[in-house]
Design an enzyme around this catalytic site. Sequence first.
Site, PDB file in Angstrom:
ATOM      1  N   ILE A 135      46.850  19.730 -37.553  1.00 20.55           N
ATOM      2  CA  ILE A 135      45.729  19.095 -36.852  1.00 20.55           C
ATOM      3  C   ILE A 135      45.702  19.525 -35.382  1.00 20.55           C
ATOM      4  O   ILE A 135      44.643  19.796 -34.823  1.00 20.55           O
ATOM      5  CB  ILE A 135      45.808  17.562 -36.999  1.00 20.55           C
ATOM      6  CG1 ILE A 135      45.418  17.197 -38.436  1.00 20.55           C
ATOM      7  CG2 ILE A 135      44.905  16.860 -35.991  1.00 20.55           C
ATOM      8  CD1 ILE A 135      45.621  15.757 -38.804  1.00 20.55           C
ATOM      9  N   GLU A 136      46.872  19.632 -34.784  1.00 17.86           N
ATOM     10  CA  GLU A 136      46.927  19.991 -33.360  1.00 17.86           C
ATOM     11  C   GLU A 136      46.427  21.411 -33.100  1.00 17.86           C
ATOM     12  O   GLU A 136      45.632  21.629 -32.183  1.00 17.86           O
ATOM     13  CB  GLU A 136      48.362  19.856 -32.831  1.00 17.86           C
ATOM     14  CG  GLU A 136      48.889  18.420 -32.784  1.00 17.86           C
ATOM     15  CD  GLU A 136      48.177  17.574 -31.746  1.00 17.86           C
ATOM     16  OE1 GLU A 136      47.507  18.130 -30.868  1.00 17.86           O
ATOM     17  OE2 GLU A 136      48.281  16.331 -31.826  1.00 17.86           O
TER      18      GLU A 136
END
Length: 346
Positions: A135-136
Amino acid sequence: MVAERAAERAAVRRAARLRALAAVLLLPALAAAARAETLDRDRVALFVERMVGEHGYRRDLLEDAFRGVSVSHEVLERIRRPAEKLAWGDYRKIFITPQRVEQGVEFLRRHAEVLGRAEEVYGVPPEIVAAIIGIETYYGKNKGQHGVLAALGTLAFHYPPRAAFFEKELEQYLLLTRERGLEPKTLKGSYAGAMGIPQFLSSSYRNYAVDFDGDGDIDIWQSYEDAVGSVANYLSRHGWSGGRPVASPLRMDDSLYERLKLEGDGAELRVRTERLPFVRGAPLLADAEARVLRLVSGGRNEYWAGFDNFGVIKRYNRSDLYAMAVARLGELLKGGGARGERGEER
Ligand SMILES: [Ca+2]
């Protein structure tokens, strides 16, 4: 005479060289100044003063570091409109896509050894570490294109709602670059100054990042092993409890939610686990209490129980949506990319 003429010619050549140099150095700077404002001079001066007093910086070096750094309007725009303000259904569509699941399964496979080692040492399961990195930075592919010094300077000196927080991060960033022998203008990251494969802020890097490949350097920018170890250490140090669940869906209707809410104290709704209507029964090793989350998806309310580990993920990013996306992506990765029970890819 001859000597004089020689000196004259040398002076003319020097002047010509200086003019050429000025054209190269100053024109782009002047052009940039015309369209950009530099960081607030008084705020920078006060900050530099503090860094000189508290950390023994040389004033001239620090003034040089800030020279020409502009306010980033893109950074201000981004922080005012974070994805975390979306409804859960829209947020999920951005972060939980078939491609992100597929590449996460590949990430788990490729980094199985180090993810397994991180679980042994820190108790954090591979799919949670992989989901956070997924996600990052899309598994390390998008580490951010904002100059960290400009981003943090902009937020520290031109964004009053979180100025104190970002001034601390700016301080930590300068300490970090000094420790690593880097020019402060060199590193890139997110609009909020988060860096590397796991998108650590400078304070997190200095407090929680670890050398997990044993080469003597903590490199979250290039080393996947250091990145994985650092994420696991971060969660562990914030209270991750191995083997326990993160979140579980509830078969709750709006009226039950409102009733429970009336019993509560108005803050976040926490309920004893045995009272909650789980879709598939309470998960193994559930905590005694859970937070009840109401998330909006497709115009309808979804209810979830968030356990203590859900709160630990929120130490990474304080949004419920973020923690839920990590939890759901993690579940999908653990299942080898099979669709979730609620059809995440809708
Ligand atoms: Ca290392």
